[in-house]
Design a protein around this motif. Structure first.
Motif, PDB file in Angstrom:
ATOM      1  N   MET A   1       0.815  -1.221   0.000  1.00 45.54           N
ATOM      2  CA  MET A   1       0.000   0.000   0.000  1.00 45.54           C
ATOM      3  C   MET A   1       0.844   1.264   0.000  1.00 45.54           C
ATOM      4  N   LEU A   2       2.138   1.110   0.114  1.00 38.04           N
ATOM      5  CA  LEU A   2       3.033   2.271   0.134  1.00 38.04           C
ATOM      6  C   LEU A   2       3.193   2.816  -1.281  1.00 38.04           C
ATOM      7  N   LYS A   3       3.152   4.134  -1.417  1.00 37.18           N
ATOM      8  CA  LYS A   3       3.327   4.746  -2.726  1.00 37.18           C
ATOM      9  C   LYS A   3       4.570   5.643  -2.721  1.00 37.18           C
ATOM     10  N   GLY A   4       5.583   5.188  -3.438  1.00 36.98           N
ATOM     11  CA  GLY A   4       6.793   5.983  -3.607  1.00 36.98           C
ATOM     12  C   GLY A   4       7.599   6.187  -2.339  1.00 36.98           C
ATOM     13  N   VAL A   5       7.470   5.281  -1.384  1.00 34.48           N
ATOM     14  CA  VAL A   5       8.219   5.418  -0.142  1.00 34.48           C
ATOM     15  C   VAL A   5       8.394   4.024   0.475  1.00 34.48           C
ATOM     16  N   SER A   6       9.491   3.841   1.178  1.00 28.32           N
ATOM     17  CA  SER A   6       9.723   2.539   1.811  1.00 28.32           C
ATOM     18  C   SER A   6       9.198   2.549   3.239  1.00 28.32           C
ATOM     19  N   ALA A   7       8.952   1.357   3.748  1.00 31.08           N
ATOM     20  CA  ALA A   7       8.491   1.236   5.134  1.00 31.08           C
ATOM     21  C   ALA A   7       9.545   1.840   6.080  1.00 31.08           C
ATOM     22  N   ARG A   8      10.794   1.597   5.751  1.00 29.52           N
ATOM     23  CA  ARG A   8      11.894   2.122   6.570  1.00 29.52           C
ATOM     24  C   ARG A   8      11.862   3.645   6.644  1.00 29.52           C
ATOM     25  N   ALA A   9      11.599   4.268   5.505  1.00 27.41           N
ATOM     26  CA  ALA A   9      11.597   5.740   5.455  1.00 27.41           C
ATOM     27  C   ALA A   9      10.476   6.313   6.318  1.00 27.41           C
ATOM     28  N   ILE A  10       9.330   5.673   6.302  1.00 26.53           N
ATOM     29  CA  ILE A  10       8.210   6.147   7.117  1.00 26.53           C
ATOM     30  C   ILE A  10       8.532   5.963   8.600  1.00 26.53           C
ATOM     31  N   GLU A  11       9.082   4.813   8.896  1.00 29.90           N
ATOM     32  CA  GLU A  11       9.483   4.532  10.272  1.00 29.90           C
ATOM     33  C   GLU A  11      10.464   5.585  10.771  1.00 29.90           C
ATOM     34  N   LYS A  12      11.447   5.835   9.940  1.00 31.08           N
ATOM     35  CA  LYS A  12      12.510   6.777  10.299  1.00 31.08           C
ATOM     36  C   LYS A  12      11.951   8.185  10.517  1.00 31.08           C
ATOM     37  N   ALA A  13      10.976   8.545   9.666  1.00 29.95           N
ATOM     38  CA  ALA A  13      10.405   9.891   9.747  1.00 29.95           C
ATOM     39  C   ALA A  13       9.536  10.073  10.991  1.00 29.95           C
ATOM     40  N   LEU A  14       8.897   9.011  11.431  1.00 28.51           N
ATOM     41  CA  LEU A  14       7.918   9.140  12.518  1.00 28.51           C
ATOM     42  C   LEU A  14       8.465   8.809  13.910  1.00 28.51           C
ATOM     43  N   LYS A  15       9.296   7.794  13.979  1.00 28.34           N
ATOM     44  CA  LYS A  15       9.753   7.302  15.280  1.00 28.34           C
ATOM     45  C   LYS A  15      10.487   8.383  16.077  1.00 28.34           C
TER      46      LYS A  15
ATOM     47  N   GLU B   1      -4.005   4.187   0.193  1.00 21.20           N
ATOM     48  CA  GLU B   1      -2.606   4.495  -0.059  1.00 21.20           C
ATOM     49  C   GLU B   1      -1.964   5.148   1.160  1.00 21.20           C
ATOM     50  N   ILE B   2      -0.710   4.755   1.401  1.00 23.45           N
ATOM     51  CA  ILE B   2       0.066   5.349   2.485  1.00 23.45           C
ATOM     52  C   ILE B   2       1.298   5.991   1.859  1.00 23.45           C
ATOM     53  N   GLY B   3       1.570   7.230   2.201  1.00 27.67           N
ATOM     54  CA  GLY B   3       2.728   7.899   1.613  1.00 27.67           C
ATOM     55  C   GLY B   3       3.412   8.834   2.584  1.00 27.67           C
ATOM     56  N   LEU B   4       4.503   9.404   2.146  1.00 29.46           N
ATOM     57  CA  LEU B   4       5.261  10.372   2.944  1.00 29.46           C
ATOM     58  C   LEU B   4       5.782  11.436   1.995  1.00 29.46           C
ATOM     59  N   ILE B   5       5.430  12.691   2.265  1.00 29.29           N
ATOM     60  CA  ILE B   5       5.812  13.763   1.336  1.00 29.29           C
ATOM     61  C   ILE B   5       6.296  14.996   2.092  1.00 29.29           C
ATOM     62  N   ASP B   6       6.854  15.955   1.373  1.00 26.58           N
ATOM     63  CA  ASP B   6       7.377  17.176   1.981  1.00 26.58           C
ATOM     64  C   ASP B   6       6.292  18.236   2.182  1.00 26.58           C
ATOM     65  N   ALA B   7       5.267  18.203   1.329  1.00 30.31           N
ATOM     66  CA  ALA B   7       4.183  19.177   1.449  1.00 30.31           C
ATOM     67  C   ALA B   7       2.945  18.679   0.713  1.00 30.31           C
ATOM     68  N   PRO B   8       1.753  18.922   1.249  1.00 30.84           N
ATOM     69  CA  PRO B   8       0.519  18.482   0.596  1.00 30.84           C
ATOM     70  C   PRO B   8       0.411  18.975  -0.849  1.00 30.84           C
ATOM     71  N   GLU B   9       0.898  20.161  -1.092  1.00 35.58           N
ATOM     72  CA  GLU B   9       0.789  20.734  -2.442  1.00 35.58           C
ATOM     73  C   GLU B   9       1.454  19.849  -3.495  1.00 35.58           C
ATOM     74  N   VAL B  10       2.521  19.181  -3.090  1.00 39.35           N
ATOM     75  CA  VAL B  10       3.243  18.312  -4.026  1.00 39.35           C
ATOM     76  C   VAL B  10       2.312  17.223  -4.542  1.00 39.35           C
ATOM     77  N   LEU B  11       1.579  16.584  -3.618  1.00 37.28           N
ATOM     78  CA  LEU B  11       0.682  15.500  -4.011  1.00 37.28           C
ATOM     79  C   LEU B  11      -0.518  16.031  -4.802  1.00 37.28           C
ATOM     80  N   ILE B  12      -1.043  17.162  -4.356  1.00 38.98           N
ATOM     81  CA  ILE B  12      -2.204  17.749  -5.036  1.00 38.98           C
ATOM     82  C   ILE B  12      -1.869  18.039  -6.499  1.00 38.98           C
TER      83      ILE B  12
END
Length: 264
Positions: free
Chosen positions: A33-47, A117-128
Motif C-alpha cells: 500500500m506504500l506509494k513511492g516510499v519505503s516502510a523504513r523511510a516512514i518509520e525513520k520519519a515518525l519514530k 494508499e500510504i505515503g510520505l511527502i514534503d508538502a501536501p501541495e506536491v501530491l495535489i
DNA sequence: CCTATAGCCTGACGGC
DNA sequence: TGCCGTCAGGCTATAG
C-alpha cells in the motif's frame, strides 16, 4: 465510505486523539500500500517524533510531523478508517499501519481492500499537483463562478463529472447521488447541458449536502430524514415523494435516484 | 485533447 | 454445505 465528509471526520478524530504524543514505534503490515516510499523511510520519519497537525484535501488526509516537517499521507480507498485505542484486543482486523505512542495508546489505519494508499511527502501541495486534484469541494475559493465554469466544460454525465477528482476533490459515488437528489437533477444529464438554474442549485446543494454530512458526523443514521442516502438500496423509497428509488449504471458506477423528483 | 472502460484487492452475499 | 458469480462508497492505466 470515505468521501469528503468521512475523511473530514477522520481528520477531527485524529486531531482530538493522536496529536502531540511521542511516537514509540511504527509498524507497516502491508507494504504494497506504500506509494513511492519505503516502510523504513516512514518509520525513520515518525519514530521519536510527534504528530503536529492534520489537513485534508478532497479524500486525502495529510498529517504533519513536528520535528522533521514531513507529512504522512493517508488515502482510504473504499474501505479505510482510523482507530485510536489502548488495549491490543481492540486492534481492527485489517490494520495496515500501526503507530504506537509512549502513553500506551495506538493509532491504526485499517483498509480491508487495500485500495487506499500510504505515503510520505514534503508538502501536501506536491501530491495535489502530482495527482492533478481540483480544488477541495468546500474550500471558500471554489465559489459559484468557478463551479459553473468547471462543469460547463465537461460533456460527461453530471454524476461522473462531480466524481472526477480533477474537477473538484472530495465527492464520490454516495454523495454525488445525494447532491443530485437534493438538486432534483437526473444523474445521467450531460454536465455541459445543465442550464443556469440547475447549475446554481447544484452548487448550492453540493455545499449544503457536504456540510450537513459533516455535521452528522458522516453517519447515515444521523443524516436528515430528507436525505436519500439511507434509501440507496433495492426497495428504497424516496424520502420526498415516497415513490420507488431506481438504480442504473453511470460511468461504471451504480447510481440511485428518484425518477419522479430527478428529471433529465 | 476528451471520455469511457477494465482492472486492481478483498470479502460478503445470493443462487444453484 | 460448498462453489461460483456478482458486487462494493476508491483510483489508475489504457483504448477509442
Amino acid at each position: 465510505m470515505p468521501e469528503l465528509p468521512d475523511v473530514e471526520i477522520f481528520k477531527r478524530y485524529l486531531s482530538s486523539t493522536a496529536l502531540h504524543k511521542t511516537i514509540q514505534s511504527v509498524e507497516i503490515h502491508s507494504t504494497d500500500m506504500l506509494k513511492g516510499v519505503s516502510a523504513r523511510a516512514i518509520e525513520k520519519a515518525l519514530k521519536g517524533d510527534q504528530l503536529l497537525s492534520a489537513r485534508r484535501h478532497g479524500k486525502y488526509l495529510f498529517v504533519k510531523t513536528a520535528k522533521k516537517n514531513k507529512w504522512l499521507v493517508l488515502h482510504f480507498g473504499m474501505t479505510g478508517f482510523l482507530k485510536y485505542f489502548k488495549r491490543q484486543a481492540r486492534i481492527p482486523p485489517h490494520e495496515r499501519l500501526l503507530i504506537a505512542f509512549s502513553n500506551g495508546y495506538h493509532l491504526a489505519y485499517d483498509c480491508q481492500r487495500k485500495l487506499g494508499e500510504i505515503g510520505l511527502i514534503d508538502a501536501p501541495e506536491v501530491l495535489i499537483e502530482e495527482k492533478e486534484l481540483g480544488p477541495d469541494a468546500l474550500e471558500p475559493g471554489f465559489n459559484r463562478e468557478r463551479f459553473m465554469k468547471t462543469f460547463k466544460n465537461s460533456r460527461s454525465a453530471i454524476k461522473s463529472a462531480l466524481m472526477n477528482q480533477k474537477y473538484v476533490a472530495g465527492i464520490g459515488n454516495i454523495y454525488s447521488d445525494e447532491i443530485l437528489f437534493q438538486a432534483g437533477i437526473y444523474p445521467g444529464t450531460r454536465s455541459s447541458e445543465l442550464d443556469e438554474n440547475n447549475m446554481e442549485r447544484l452548487y448550492f446543494q453540493m455545499d449544503r449536502v457536504l456540510k450537513t454530512a459533516i455535521e452528522s458526523r458522516a453517519d447515515p443514521e444521523r443524516l436528515p430524514a430528507t436525505f436519500v442516502i439511507p434509501h440507496r438500496h433495492s426497495d428504497g423509497v424516496c424520502p420526498k415523494c415516497k415513490g420507488e428509488i431506481a438504480k442504473c449504471k453511470i460511468g461504471g458506477r451504480t447510481a440511485y435516484y428518484c425518477p419522479q423528483c430527478q428529471k433529465g
